[in-house]
Design a protein around this motif. Sequence first.
Motif, mmCIF file in Angstrom:
data_model
loop_
_atom_site.group_PDB
_atom_site.id
_atom_site.type_symbol
_atom_site.label_atom_id
_atom_site.label_comp_id
_atom_site.label_asym_id
_atom_site.label_seq_id
_atom_site.Cartn_x
_atom_site.Cartn_y
_atom_site.Cartn_z
ATOM 1 N N TRP A 183 0.834 -1.195 0.000
ATOM 2 C CA TRP A 183 0.000 0.000 0.000
ATOM 3 C C TRP A 183 0.877 1.256 0.000
ATOM 4 N N SER A 230 2.435 1.714 -3.450
ATOM 5 C CA SER A 230 1.411 2.156 -4.402
ATOM 6 C C SER A 230 1.073 3.633 -4.180
ATOM 7 N N SER A 231 0.947 4.025 -2.931
ATOM 8 C CA SER A 231 0.622 5.409 -2.598
ATOM 9 C C SER A 231 1.751 6.337 -3.022
#
Length: 56
Positions: free
Chosen positions: A47, A50-51
């Motif tokens: 995550w 991806s962020s």
Amino acid sequence: MCRATVESNVGTGSTDSDSDVGSGLNTGILYLMIIPYVLVGTVGLLWYKSSRKKNA
């Protein structure tokens, strides 16, 4: 319940196999405790990557 079984086996006659059972039980407990942390850490890392990619 498992602890009581291991304690009763060790209490009736301490042999190397009883010690191995207790050691195996402890290893299994540690394995089961670690798995959720590894999964949550992996999802968090993915995550985060991806962020970070979206912001760049």
